[in-house]
Design a protein around this motif. Structure first.
Motif, short mmCIF file in Angstrom:
data_model
loop_
_atom_site.label_atom_id
_atom_site.label_comp_id
_atom_site.label_asym_id
_atom_site.label_seq_id
_atom_site.Cartn_x
_atom_site.Cartn_y
_atom_site.Cartn_z
N TYR A 111 0.83 -1.21 0.00
CA TYR A 111 0.00 0.00 0.00
C TYR A 111 0.87 1.26 0.00
O TYR A 111 0.60 2.21 -0.74
CB TYR A 111 -0.91 -0.02 1.24
CG TYR A 111 -1.73 1.24 1.40
CD1 TYR A 111 -2.94 1.41 0.72
CD2 TYR A 111 -1.29 2.28 2.24
CE1 TYR A 111 -3.69 2.57 0.86
CE2 TYR A 111 -2.04 3.44 2.38
CZ TYR A 111 -3.24 3.58 1.70
OH TYR A 111 -3.97 4.73 1.84
N LEU A 112 1.92 1.24 0.82
CA LEU A 112 2.81 2.40 0.92
C LEU A 112 3.52 2.66 -0.41
O LEU A 112 3.65 3.81 -0.84
CB LEU A 112 3.84 2.15 2.02
CG LEU A 112 4.70 3.35 2.45
CD1 LEU A 112 3.80 4.43 3.04
CD2 LEU A 112 5.75 2.92 3.46
N LEU A 113 3.96 1.61 -1.06
CA LEU A 113 4.64 1.76 -2.35
C LEU A 113 3.71 2.32 -3.42
O LEU A 113 4.12 3.12 -4.26
CB LEU A 113 5.21 0.41 -2.80
CG LEU A 113 6.47 -0.06 -2.05
CD1 LEU A 113 6.76 -1.52 -2.39
CD2 LEU A 113 7.67 0.80 -2.41
N LYS A 114 2.44 1.89 -3.37
CA LYS A 114 1.49 2.37 -4.36
C LYS A 114 1.11 3.84 -4.12
O LYS A 114 0.85 4.59 -5.05
CB LYS A 114 0.23 1.50 -4.36
CG LYS A 114 0.47 0.10 -4.93
CD LYS A 114 -0.81 -0.71 -4.94
CE LYS A 114 -0.58 -2.08 -5.57
NZ LYS A 114 -1.82 -2.90 -5.61
N GLN A 115 1.09 4.24 -2.84
CA GLN A 115 0.70 5.60 -2.49
C GLN A 115 1.84 6.60 -2.63
O GLN A 115 1.66 7.73 -3.07
CB GLN A 115 0.16 5.63 -1.05
CG GLN A 115 -1.15 4.91 -0.86
CD GLN A 115 -2.29 5.55 -1.63
OE1 GLN A 115 -2.47 6.76 -1.61
NE2 GLN A 115 -3.08 4.72 -2.32
N HIS A 116 3.04 6.17 -2.23
CA HIS A 116 4.19 7.09 -2.22
C HIS A 116 5.37 6.51 -2.99
O HIS A 116 6.53 6.75 -2.65
CB HIS A 116 4.62 7.37 -0.77
CG HIS A 116 3.50 7.82 0.12
ND1 HIS A 116 2.92 9.07 0.01
CD2 HIS A 116 2.85 7.19 1.13
CE1 HIS A 116 1.97 9.19 0.92
NE2 HIS A 116 1.90 8.07 1.61
N GLY A 117 5.07 5.76 -4.03
CA GLY A 117 6.11 5.02 -4.76
C GLY A 117 7.24 5.88 -5.30
O GLY A 117 8.42 5.53 -5.16
N TYR A 118 6.92 7.01 -5.89
CA TYR A 118 7.95 7.83 -6.53
C TYR A 118 8.86 8.51 -5.50
O TYR A 118 10.05 8.68 -5.73
CB TYR A 118 7.32 8.87 -7.45
CG TYR A 118 6.62 8.26 -8.64
CD1 TYR A 118 7.36 7.65 -9.65
CD2 TYR A 118 5.24 8.27 -8.75
CE1 TYR A 118 6.72 7.07 -10.75
CE2 TYR A 118 4.59 7.69 -9.83
CZ TYR A 118 5.34 7.09 -10.83
OH TYR A 118 4.73 6.51 -11.91
N ILE A 119 8.26 8.89 -4.35
CA ILE A 119 9.07 9.49 -3.29
C ILE A 119 10.05 8.47 -2.74
O ILE A 119 11.24 8.73 -2.56
CB ILE A 119 8.16 10.03 -2.16
CG1 ILE A 119 7.25 11.12 -2.69
CG2 ILE A 119 9.01 10.55 -1.00
CD1 ILE A 119 6.23 11.62 -1.67
N ILE A 120 9.53 7.26 -2.47
CA ILE A 120 10.38 6.18 -1.94
C ILE A 120 11.46 5.82 -2.96
O ILE A 120 12.62 5.61 -2.61
CB ILE A 120 9.52 4.95 -1.60
CG1 ILE A 120 8.54 5.28 -0.48
CG2 ILE A 120 10.40 3.76 -1.22
CD1 ILE A 120 7.53 4.20 -0.19
N LEU A 121 11.08 5.78 -4.23
CA LEU A 121 12.02 5.43 -5.29
C LEU A 121 13.15 6.45 -5.38
O LEU A 121 14.31 6.08 -5.58
CB LEU A 121 11.29 5.33 -6.62
CG LEU A 121 12.13 4.97 -7.85
CD1 LEU A 121 12.81 3.61 -7.66
CD2 LEU A 121 11.25 4.95 -9.10
N PHE A 122 12.82 7.72 -5.25
CA PHE A 122 13.84 8.78 -5.31
C PHE A 122 14.87 8.60 -4.20
O PHE A 122 16.08 8.63 -4.44
CB PHE A 122 13.18 10.15 -5.20
CG PHE A 122 14.17 11.29 -5.20
CD1 PHE A 122 14.69 11.76 -6.38
CD2 PHE A 122 14.56 11.87 -4.01
CE1 PHE A 122 15.63 12.80 -6.39
CE2 PHE A 122 15.49 12.91 -3.99
CZ PHE A 122 16.01 13.37 -5.18
N VAL A 123 14.40 8.40 -2.97
CA VAL A 123 15.31 8.24 -1.84
C VAL A 123 16.10 6.95 -1.96
O VAL A 123 17.30 6.89 -1.68
CB VAL A 123 14.54 8.28 -0.50
CG1 VAL A 123 15.49 8.07 0.67
CG2 VAL A 123 13.82 9.62 -0.35
N TRP A 124 15.43 5.88 -2.39
CA TRP A 124 16.11 4.60 -2.60
C TRP A 124 17.19 4.76 -3.67
O TRP A 124 18.25 4.16 -3.59
CB TRP A 124 15.12 3.53 -3.01
CG TRP A 124 15.37 2.19 -2.36
CD1 TRP A 124 16.58 1.60 -2.13
CD2 TRP A 124 14.40 1.29 -1.85
NE1 TRP A 124 16.43 0.39 -1.53
CE2 TRP A 124 15.08 0.16 -1.34
CE3 TRP A 124 13.01 1.30 -1.81
CZ2 TRP A 124 14.43 -0.92 -0.78
CZ3 TRP A 124 12.36 0.21 -1.25
CH2 TRP A 124 13.06 -0.88 -0.73
#
Length: 233
Positions: free
Chosen positions: A45-58
């Motif tokens: 759920y978190l990845l679907k909601q904030h996927g691009y933010i998480i991807l940027f930091v990752w």
């Protein structure tokens, strides 16, 4: 504006650390509030909601696991493939820029705190001297050197604008090379993941052996290259 940027650059490492702490806190809080049950469902759920933010930091941390997840989400339609590559590349670019400026404006602190890494710094300098700008591309695939090389380049008089341009192209290539194959073979990967979930008692040792073998191979290859270049110099 340039004067403000110049004043901020010496503290780039501390700012980066604070940013990561805030991001981890944000993830923990978001996981807690996720309106689904089960830790696995919460992460999805978190990845679907904030996927691009998480991807940027990752991407800033240059973790391939995040890019693999982006490839799978792109395959399922929860992410746009081209936007995922763009964001992941920007993250990888930003991370290396931080490391570069840590070396550029904190030379004494770097040499003092990373005293045990002197051999790797010497190796990085030799790589830059021998191969020039292509090392900015290849450092992303060199085990144990991803952080050292950008910092070591920052310690030299290498042109910052040239590094930034090459670093950006390199980051987008890295993101593409990782995300596109996962997106293309998404069905096959999902079958493997489903099997691993059902047979975790077999999947864990296989993953450990496979992952350990990859790390050992790249570690040994990096040391072999290091030894050869050191001998040539």
């Amino acid at each position: 504006m340039r004067e403000i940027f110049r004043k901020i650059q010496p503290y780039s490492g501390k700012i980066f650390a604070v940013f990561l702490v805030l991001f981890v806190s944000f993830l923990a809080y978001s996981l807690y509030l996720a309106p689904v049950s089960g830790i696995e469902e919460k992460f999805v759920y978190l990845l679907k909601q904030h996927g691009y933010i998480i991807l940027f930091v990752w991407g800033m941390l240059e973790g391939e696991a995040g890019l693999i997840m982006a490839g799978l989400l792109s395959h399922s339609g929860d992410m746009n493939l081209f936007l995922a590559i763009f964001v992941a590349g920007l993250g990888g670019f930003a991370g290396d820029q931080v490391y570069f400026y840590i070396g550029r404006f904190n030379k004494e602190g770097v040499l003092k705190r990373l005293r045990g890494q002197r051999r790797k710094f010497a190796f990085a300098h030799l790589l830059l001297k021998k191969h020039g700008w292509p090392i900015i591309f290849t450092q992303r695939y060199m085990y144990g050197m991803r952080t050292i090389i950008p910092i070591s380049i920052g310690l030299t008089r290498y042109d910052a604008r040239k590094f930034a341009f090459i670093n950006l192209i390199s980051a987008w290539c890295w993101a593409s090379i990782t995300i596109v194959p996962v997106w293309y073979f998404g069905n096959e990967i999902m079958v493997v993941l489903h099997w691993a979930k059902e047979h975790w008692y077999l999947a864990i040792p296989v993953a450990v052996v496979f992952g350990g073998g990859i790390i050992y191979y790249f570690s040994k290859a990096t040391k072999k290259i290091e030894k050869r270049i050191m001998n040539e110099s």
